[in-house]
Design a protein around this motif. Structure first.
Motif: not given
Length: 98
Positions: A6, A23-24, A26-27, A34, A37, A51, A66-67, A70, A73
């Motif tokens: 990304c 974001h963290k 979510h991962l 993951t 990353s 990223s 999934f992306n 995020d 996004n």
């Protein structure tokens, strides 16, 4: 596995920082695991410009969904996203490198 590359919008840094915790989080959840990353950085070695992820998942559609979910996004951090299947041939990582 799948590699996700990304690149950020030029003005994305404030949005990136404001959404980092979400974001963290979510991962850390979801059907997509993951593997590695981290942020892509400019030649100065510090300025975040994107990223990079390697995910383990059953299907590319799972990674795409999934992306898309995020927080980066949703916050319009990324100007481009590439998702490709990835075949790991070599893994030279060790604890001293992490």
């Amino acid at each position: 596995m799948f590699a996700v590359h990304c690149l950020d919008h030029a003005d994305a840094l404030p949005r990136r920082l404001a959404n980092y915790d979400a974001h963290k989080a979510h991962l850390a959840q979801g059907r997509v695991k993951t593997v590695i990353s981290g942020p892509l950085v400019a030649e100065d070695g510090e300025t975040m410009i994107g990223s990079l992820f390697v995910f383990s998942a059953e299907k590319i559609e799972d990674v795409r969904a999934f992306n898309a979910a995020d927080p980066f996004n949703a916050a319009n951090v990324w100007r481009s996203v590439s998702i490709n299947p990835f075949l790991m041939r070599v893994d030279n990582r060790s604890l001293e490198l992490l």
